[in-house]
Scaffold this motif. Sequence first.
Motif, short mmCIF file in Angstrom:
data_model
loop_
_atom_site.label_atom_id
_atom_site.label_comp_id
_atom_site.label_asym_id
_atom_site.label_seq_id
_atom_site.Cartn_x
_atom_site.Cartn_y
_atom_site.Cartn_z
N ASP A 90 0.82 -1.23 0.00
CA ASP A 90 0.00 0.00 0.00
C ASP A 90 0.85 1.27 0.00
OD1 ASP A 90 -2.11 -1.64 0.03
OD2 ASP A 90 -2.58 -1.39 2.18
N GLU A 91 1.99 1.19 0.71
CA GLU A 91 2.83 2.40 0.82
C GLU A 91 3.74 2.58 -0.39
OE1 GLU A 91 4.30 2.81 5.25
OE2 GLU A 91 4.32 0.74 4.55
N GLY A 92 3.77 1.58 -1.23
CA GLY A 92 4.64 1.67 -2.41
C GLY A 92 5.71 0.59 -2.38
N TYR A 93 6.82 0.90 -3.00
CA TYR A 93 7.91 -0.07 -3.05
C TYR A 93 8.79 0.06 -1.82
CZ TYR A 93 6.83 -0.52 -8.04
OH TYR A 93 6.21 -0.75 -9.23
N ARG A 94 9.22 -1.10 -1.28
CA ARG A 94 10.11 -1.08 -0.11
C ARG A 94 11.18 -2.18 -0.28
NH1 ARG A 94 9.39 0.30 5.27
NH2 ARG A 94 7.14 0.51 5.05
N VAL A 95 12.43 -1.80 -0.03
CA VAL A 95 13.52 -2.77 -0.11
C VAL A 95 13.58 -3.54 1.21
CG1 VAL A 95 16.03 -3.06 -0.27
CG2 VAL A 95 14.90 -1.36 -1.70
N VAL A 96 13.43 -4.86 1.14
CA VAL A 96 13.50 -5.65 2.37
C VAL A 96 14.68 -6.63 2.36
CG1 VAL A 96 11.05 -5.43 2.95
CG2 VAL A 96 11.79 -7.31 1.48
N GLY A 97 15.37 -6.70 1.24
CA GLY A 97 16.54 -7.58 1.19
C GLY A 97 17.53 -7.06 0.16
N VAL A 98 18.81 -7.08 0.53
CA VAL A 98 19.85 -6.56 -0.34
C VAL A 98 20.79 -7.72 -0.68
CG1 VAL A 98 21.70 -4.83 -0.53
CG2 VAL A 98 19.70 -4.36 0.87
N PRO A 99 21.20 -7.85 -1.95
CA PRO A 99 22.12 -8.94 -2.27
C PRO A 99 23.47 -8.75 -1.57
CG PRO A 99 21.81 -7.50 -4.18
CD PRO A 99 20.86 -7.04 -3.14
N ASP A 100 24.25 -9.82 -1.50
CA ASP A 100 25.51 -9.82 -0.76
C ASP A 100 26.49 -8.76 -1.24
OD1 ASP A 100 24.76 -11.77 0.85
OD2 ASP A 100 25.91 -13.38 -0.11
#
Length: 315
Positions: A51-61
């Motif tokens: 609902d709030e839009g795009y969110r980064v929840v995991g970053v590659p190594d």
Amino acid sequence: MNATRRALLAALEDGAVGGPTLADRLGVSRAAVWKQVEALRDEGFVIESGDEGYRVVGVPDYGPAALAFGLEAPYNIEYEAQVASTNDRAREHAEEGAADVVVVADEQTGGRGRLDREWTAPSGGVWASLVLRPERPPAAVPMYTLAAAVAVARAARGAGVNASIKWPNDVLVAGPDSEEAKLCGILTEMEGEADRVSWLVIGVGVNANIDRKTLPAGATSLRAEVGDVDRRRFLQRVLGGVHDLTGEGADLRAVLDAWREYASTLGRRVRVETPRRVVEGRAVDVQFPGSLIVETDNGERVVHAGDCEHLRPTR
Ligand code: BT5
């Protein structure tokens, strides 16, 4: 990495942002935002869209986008799985006029130390070369090497390793028998005129997630000392540290105080081989622009460059 993807990552650093807001901020269509989000997902980012839009929840190594995400320094990252030498790539960029670029590789096949010595650089290390064009005289350049050593020592201590700096450019770790092993080397190269640096390349090599047995004798790695580290966070700390110490407006003299704090050379008996002579005595201080002051039997000597060996105390 293209400019839109870089801007998108920067926009997502502080949490969720809606698609229309992103499109507005980046000056592109919503479809273009979506396309870049997909490209980041392909690179290993986990991006939720709610609902709030795009969110980064995991970053590659590790990798170009991963290194750019959350980097607190104004540098652009170029990432290569394998290169001969990141310093060579960085020099090419420098000669083409680039600034504030960091060339990062997972593996180097022709890594270089000072005086054309070989630098062993297998996959798993942190091999990075930063191109800068500082408005400073060439005489100030050794301070950048010192700053990089401070930044690495801090990052290593942050990872739980008791790292210290051997003048001028090695980061060492002392073992239980107080034998010191080399964790990192720094190779600074430059081109300049009499009063101004044209470009500067600071090459940093840290033995990170590497088995000690694949390294030369006298070397150690973060893996051997504390286990594997998050190379992304580690390199980001190093780059952030270099920027804090040397970026626009920074007072380079502060680098000396920081360096003294981490130095294991000061107070020690040393033997320094300079291109012209050998100086032996007690290292007492460091002075601008990174010269070592050695107390010898014949008085104080100021050493500007050379290979320094820590001598064992005589009893
Ligand atoms: C240095 O030279 O310590 C500077 C090393 C700089 C490497 C970085 S990696 C990223 C960038 N790209 C490059 O091509 N270079 C830079 P020096 O003080 O001359 O030390 C070289 C000596 O260290 C060699 O002669 C070996 O004895 C030893 N050595 C080689 N590889 C090593 C390693 N991975 N770890 C510790 N010691 C090493």
